[in-house]
Design a protein around this motif. Sequence first.
Motif, short mmCIF file in Angstrom:
data_model
loop_
_atom_site.label_atom_id
_atom_site.label_comp_id
_atom_site.label_asym_id
_atom_site.label_seq_id
_atom_site.Cartn_x
_atom_site.Cartn_y
_atom_site.Cartn_z
N PRO A 177 0.82 -1.23 0.00
CA PRO A 177 0.00 0.00 0.00
C PRO A 177 0.85 1.27 0.00
CG PRO A 177 0.09 -0.94 2.21
CD PRO A 177 0.82 -1.90 1.32
N SER A 178 2.16 1.12 0.29
CA SER A 178 2.99 2.33 0.40
C SER A 178 3.74 2.64 -0.90
CB SER A 178 4.00 2.16 1.54
OG SER A 178 5.02 1.28 1.12
N GLU A 209 2.64 -4.90 5.44
CA GLU A 209 2.66 -3.89 6.50
C GLU A 209 4.03 -3.26 6.68
OE1 GLU A 209 1.23 -6.20 9.74
OE2 GLU A 209 -0.73 -6.45 8.77
N SER A 237 9.28 -3.99 -4.34
CA SER A 237 8.38 -5.07 -3.91
C SER A 237 8.56 -6.30 -4.78
CB SER A 237 6.92 -4.61 -4.01
OG SER A 237 6.70 -3.52 -3.17
N GLU A 240 11.73 -8.06 -3.87
CA GLU A 240 11.59 -8.72 -2.57
C GLU A 240 10.82 -10.04 -2.71
OE1 GLU A 240 10.21 -6.03 0.46
OE2 GLU A 240 9.88 -7.69 1.85
N GLY A 272 4.50 1.20 -9.00
CA GLY A 272 5.65 1.93 -8.47
C GLY A 272 5.92 3.19 -9.28
N1 LIG Z 1 3.31 -1.22 4.36
C1 LIG Z 1 4.57 -0.91 4.02
N2 LIG Z 1 5.14 0.22 4.50
C2 LIG Z 1 6.38 0.58 4.16
N3 LIG Z 1 7.17 -0.13 3.29
C3 LIG Z 1 6.67 -1.27 2.78
C4 LIG Z 1 5.34 -1.70 3.11
N4 LIG Z 1 5.11 -2.84 2.43
C5 LIG Z 1 6.23 -3.12 1.72
N5 LIG Z 1 7.16 -2.18 1.94
C6 LIG Z 1 8.53 -2.04 1.34
O1 LIG Z 1 8.57 -0.88 0.51
C7 LIG Z 1 9.69 -1.01 -0.38
C8 LIG Z 1 9.47 -0.22 -1.66
O2 LIG Z 1 8.37 -0.70 -2.31
P1 LIG Z 1 8.05 -0.47 -3.87
O3 LIG Z 1 9.22 -0.73 -4.69
O4 LIG Z 1 6.81 -1.23 -4.13
O5 LIG Z 1 7.65 1.08 -3.91
P2 LIG Z 1 8.42 2.32 -4.51
O6 LIG Z 1 9.81 2.33 -3.97
O7 LIG Z 1 7.56 3.49 -4.27
O8 LIG Z 1 8.42 2.02 -6.05
P3 LIG Z 1 9.63 2.10 -7.07
O9 LIG Z 1 10.61 1.05 -6.60
O10 LIG Z 1 9.07 1.79 -8.40
O11 LIG Z 1 10.16 3.49 -6.93
C9 LIG Z 1 9.87 -2.50 -0.57
O12 LIG Z 1 11.17 -2.86 -0.19
C10 LIG Z 1 8.87 -3.15 0.38
O13 LIG Z 1 9.39 -4.21 1.11
#
Ligand SMILES: Nc1ncnc2c1ncn2[C@@H]1O[C@H](COP(=O)(O)OP(=O)(O)OP(=O)(O)O)[C@@H](O)[C@H]1O
Length: 550
Positions: A177-178, A209, A237, A240, A272
């Motif tokens: 969700p973040s 979460e 994500s 991961e 993302g």
């Molecule tokens: N509820 C959460 N709150 C904070 N971080 C989270 C949560 N759930 C997962 N994560 C972690 O957030 C990290 C970043 O996630 P993600 O890559 O989806 O987003 P992003 O960084 O905004 O996108 P992008 O990588 O395309 O810039 C991942 O390592 C993931 O493990």
Amino acid sequence: MSEPEELPQREQRESTKKKKKTKRSGKKKKEQREGEEQVEFEQEVQSVSECVVLHGIFKLGKKSHDVLLTRTKLTWTPIIPENPTGETGVPQSGEVLLQDIFAVKVKRRRAAGQESGGPVLGVALFWCRRKGRRLEEDTLHLHNASSEHTHTWYNTLKELLTGFSNRPTNLKVFINPSSHKKEAVHIYRDHVAPLFKMADIRTDITVTERKGHVLSVIKECKLDEYDGVVCVGGDGSVAELCHALVLRAQLDADSPEKPVRATLPLGIIPAGSTDVVSCSVHGVRDPVTAALHIVLGHLQQVDMCSFSSHGQLVCFGFSAMFGFGGRSLARAEKKRWMPSSRRREYALVKTLARLRPEDCQLSFLSARKSNSNLFVQRDKDQDQDQDPKSEGEESWVTNQGLYLSISIMSIPCLSPHAPQGLAPNTSLANGSAALIAVGNTSRSEFIKHLKRYSSSTGQFNFSFVETHAVSAVKIRPCSLIGCSEDESEEEGDLKTTPFIHAEGTTFPWNIDGELVEIANEVLIRVHPRLITLYGEEVEEAESSVSCSCI
Ligand SMILES: Nc1ncnc2c1ncn2[C@@H]1O[C@H](COP(=O)(O)OP(=O)(O)OP(=O)(O)O)[C@@H](O)[C@H]1O
């Protein structure tokens, strides 16, 4: 040797030659026969699959049509009544392939609020239409008020569709969700869930979460209950989840050392900010396209890398950047309070302004010959510095020097910013990674190199850029005792002064968009086809943006 002795030998040679020739022509004939048999067999299969399974009359729109169903497609032709003048128009026929149909439903007339029953109207087919790289949902309505006729067609179509064994019926879904603009839940609910429901796919959803949540769920859950896993989020994500799936496969196979291929395919719904993994298997950042690839069971095997340091696994992933890419991400992470696109632009500009090379030892193992000529030739002067070493059967090439940036990518890393990818000369499953090492140069030349990624031409045609197809890479940053990175705004003669590090300081790595601080040498190994993703190999991504900051 005397002549009389030579003759029988010559005869013998000639008779052997003749025998070989007869044997070769026999072999050729056998191959030809086998080829013809194969063609006959394929024609037979084709004609069986083209056999009409059902033939009926339906209304499409307001016109009656002859509809034919074979094992591979459904075709329709309008029934044109005889015209007393003898004139006939050109019938507008059409067809849809069964491989593109993802759901079939019985249509009924229902009053508002009525949930079940109602007179039969016909069947509706939900299918996927291609528009460039995008997949879009479309519906074909076949109207016939006969319940028996409709049910025969419905049951037959359902049965034929169950023949597509790659299509999932039960999925484990993770939503971050973040991610990016915190829209992942809405993206899933509005664009993906309706398609999964239509295709009768059951889902088990976890809204993550925290970082690491995915790994703890994957380690514990009963994976054999699912046909696939879905990630709604960004590259972090995705990486991961891929890491978790490979680790789980390793645990299940009791293989602590050797990576084991993940058992379940992974679908990626992009939510993302850059989504390079999703873009590399879909060609677009579009949740509907991604969901349709999952629903239709399009599978693509993909190479991955393992990143380890001092014999300890750091993670599995698809791409890593050391130097400029790592430092820029580290700077962006310090400004978390900024909106993500501004944060990235700020970090890029600031890192460019303070551009400095890293002093390090770069070693690599070339990928096997079949993959190694994928790149432009190295600069000849640089080749002279190479020092091939043997490590068992592996022959490492080692260079010591100043580098502005080093990237290792096992996938092309397509994105709307770099439509042909950051590593256009590698592909998803060629068993090798692209190593792109940018040596020390002026800021303006480095910017020129970066800018060429968006036009996808000539980004490697610089004397300071070397590219290789590799199966492993080692990067050992040189630590010098005494100083640490000077974060002051002073510029000095930055372009020739490498970063100077105190012993034990960590170095920022950008691994799949996530910041990882590592103190020591990093070993990267490519593992061919370690994971299967829902999607397909694409040459170029749809490009809708341009970077204005450099
Ligand atoms: N509820 C959460 N709150 C904070 N971080 C989270 C949560 N759930 C997962 N994560 C972690 O957030 C990290 C970043 O996630 P993600 O890559 O989806 O987003 P992003 O960084 O905004 O996108 P992008 O990588 O395309 O810039 C991942 O390592 C993931 O493990």
